[in-house]
Design a protein around this motif. Structure first.
Motif, PDB file in Angstrom:
ATOM      1  N   HIS A  62      -4.023  -2.783 -10.093  1.00  0.00           N
ATOM      2  CA  HIS A  62      -3.904  -3.768  -8.961  1.00  0.00           C
ATOM      3  C   HIS A  62      -2.479  -4.148  -8.738  1.00  0.00           C
ATOM      4  O   HIS A  62      -1.680  -4.337  -9.356  1.00  0.00           O
ATOM      5  N   ALA A  63      -2.404  -4.065  -7.287  1.00  0.00           N
ATOM      6  CA  ALA A  63      -0.747  -4.459  -6.744  1.00  0.00           C
ATOM      7  C   ALA A  63      -0.927  -5.420  -5.639  1.00  0.00           C
ATOM      8  O   ALA A  63      -1.388  -5.148  -4.575  1.00  0.00           O
ATOM      9  N   PRO A  64      -0.753  -6.665  -5.905  1.00  0.00           N
ATOM     10  CA  PRO A  64      -1.226  -7.748  -4.844  1.00  0.00           C
ATOM     11  C   PRO A  64      -0.137  -7.668  -3.446  1.00  0.00           C
ATOM     12  O   PRO A  64      -0.276  -8.359  -2.661  1.00  0.00           O
ATOM     13  N   GLN A  65       0.772  -6.998  -3.613  1.00  0.00           N
ATOM     14  CA  GLN A  65       1.774  -6.946  -2.645  1.00  0.00           C
ATOM     15  C   GLN A  65       1.977  -5.652  -1.843  1.00  0.00           C
ATOM     16  O   GLN A  65       1.556  -4.552  -2.659  1.00  0.00           O
ATOM     17  N   GLU A  79      12.516  -8.300  -3.859  1.00  0.00           N
ATOM     18  CA  GLU A  79      11.711  -9.515  -3.621  1.00  0.00           C
ATOM     19  C   GLU A  79      10.109  -9.282  -3.862  1.00  0.00           C
ATOM     20  O   GLU A  79       9.140 -10.357  -3.775  1.00  0.00           O
ATOM     21  N   LYS A  80       9.702  -7.970  -3.790  1.00  0.00           N
ATOM     22  CA  LYS A  80       8.460  -7.707  -4.233  1.00  0.00           C
ATOM     23  C   LYS A  80       8.145  -6.944  -5.195  1.00  0.00           C
ATOM     24  O   LYS A  80       7.739  -5.543  -5.216  1.00  0.00           O
ATOM     25  N   PRO A  81       8.412  -7.394  -6.564  1.00  0.00           N
ATOM     26  CA  PRO A  81       8.302  -6.574  -7.779  1.00  0.00           C
ATOM     27  C   PRO A  81       6.790  -6.022  -7.844  1.00  0.00           C
ATOM     28  O   PRO A  81       6.515  -4.903  -8.542  1.00  0.00           O
ATOM     29  N   ILE A  85       4.665  -0.121  -4.331  1.00  0.00           N
ATOM     30  CA  ILE A  85       5.766   0.818  -4.644  1.00  0.00           C
ATOM     31  C   ILE A  85       6.499   0.264  -5.894  1.00  0.00           C
ATOM     32  O   ILE A  85       6.742   1.239  -6.527  1.00  0.00           O
ATOM     33  N   GLY A  86       6.608  -0.830  -5.916  1.00  0.00           N
ATOM     34  CA  GLY A  86       7.348  -1.335  -6.932  1.00  0.00           C
ATOM     35  C   GLY A  86       6.806  -1.079  -8.098  1.00  0.00           C
ATOM     36  O   GLY A  86       7.414  -0.692  -9.299  1.00  0.00           O
ATOM     37  N   ILE A  87       5.439  -1.428  -8.520  1.00  0.00           N
ATOM     38  CA  ILE A  87       4.655  -1.090  -9.488  1.00  0.00           C
ATOM     39  C   ILE A  87       4.399   0.469  -9.938  1.00  0.00           C
ATOM     40  O   ILE A  87       4.722   0.807 -10.983  1.00  0.00           O
ATOM     41  N   GLY A  88       4.582   1.097  -8.783  1.00  0.00           N
ATOM     42  CA  GLY A  88       4.491   2.725  -9.052  1.00  0.00           C
ATOM     43  C   GLY A  88       5.798   3.162  -9.775  1.00  0.00           C
ATOM     44  O   GLY A  88       5.800   4.074 -10.832  1.00  0.00           O
TER      45      GLY A  88
END
Length: 315
Positions: A62-65, A79-81, A85-88
């Motif tokens: 799950h990635a909420p952003q 700003e969007k960890p 893409i950030g979680i990936g």
């Protein structure tokens, strides 16, 4: 083998990504574990509708952003960890996945690749290639196609090494022929960049340099890897894309040669010169393109491509 996909990237996200995964998993011999990174509430119903929700080869993260196309890459990643893409990139950097794919914000993918995953030691600048269909039915490689608009001769020399390694290890081309894209075949032809690059390529014992190649010979079998600066390469790439558009308008898209210009046949563009496999897809990627991107990532992992690049530049 674990491969992560940004499910929220692309004009048709996440539906085409899910369909692409289903297409890939149609082959029962495929054993990769696919990490579906994105909004679980949107992804799960699509997995259900495609009949792959219970497949053990799928793991939803799950990635909420999500990072939009128009967002500033560096600012958005900061700003969007918890973005897909950030979680990936976090999963890739920590070894949870071995390759990461996205058809989303290209700038964010490039920033994440270069500053989260890092460039291989010794590589001056990473590069992005594209496959070039040849008239004989095989494929060549053109690089750079947009990441480095302004280049130095030393960078083009390294692009040749990176392209040669990709052609031999991933495309399975034996002793690939390397050429420099120029306005003439003679060694002294071209602008200052080409004139200064030619002797470097000629003296480079790590590649099989065959000289200059003109754009009219791009689709022939004179070279397997064609090197140029990103400004020139991007112009060539956009021209090639227009060839397919014209073919489609004239109802020639099923021609044996012209049909091979369609982006979906190749999936995405790998970033060469970084520590781990990262593949960027076209924003309009469909199911077939996503499926081919997974296959491309699988080939890069199986060939241990990034480790071989590290070994080459260490030597």
């Amino acid at each position: 083998m674990n491969i992560g996909i940004d499910m929220m990237g692309g004009d048709y996200a996440p539906s085409e990504a899910v369909k692409g995964i289903a297409l890939y998993l149609n082959d029962d011999s495929k054993t990769c574990l696919i990490y579906c990174i994105g909004n679980e509430a949107e992804i799960q119903p699509l997995l259900d509708s495609c009949g792959i929700a219970g497949d053990p080869r799928i793991k939803v993260v799950h990635a909420p952003q999500a990072i939009g196309y128009n967002e500033h890459p560096t600012k958005a990643l900061k700003e969007k960890p918890d973005s897909s893409i950030g979680i990936g990139f976090h999963l890739l950097s920590t070894g949870k996945i071995q390759a990461f794919i996205s058809a989303g914000n290209t700038g964010a993918m490039l920033v994440g690749a270069m500053y989260t995953i890092k460039t291989v030691e010794g590589v001056l600048r990473p590069t992005i290639p594209t496959l070039v269909p040849k008239l004989n039915g095989t494929n060549g490689l053109l690089l750079d196609v947009g990441l480095n608009a302004d280049c130095k001769p030393e960078q083009l020399n390294q692009f040749a090494i990176l392209g040669s390694a990709y052609a031999s290890n991933v495309l399975q081309i034996d002793n690939p022929k390397i050429a420099l894209l120029n306005v003439g075949a003679e060694a002294e032809k071209g602008n200052l960049l080409c004139q200064a690059t030619y002797p470097l390529l000629k003296d480079n014992e790590a590649i099989n340099f065959v000289g200059n190649i003109e754009s009219r010979d791009l689709f022939k079998d004179q070279a397997d890897v064609i090197v140029c600066d990103g400004f020139t390469g991007n112009i060539v790439l956009k021209m090639a894309e227009s060839i397919y558009e014209i073919a489609a308008e004239r109802q020639l898209e099923n021609d044996a040669f012209l049909s091979r210009f369609h982006y979906e046949n190749y999936g995405g563009t790998p970033i060469l010169g970084i520590d781990k496999p990262v593949i960027i897809g076209h924003g309009i990627s469909n199911d077939r393109a996503f499926s081919n991107m997974i296959i491309q990532a699988e080939q890069m992992i199986a060939s241990d491509f990034c480790a071989k690049i590290k070994s080459i530049f260490k030597a």
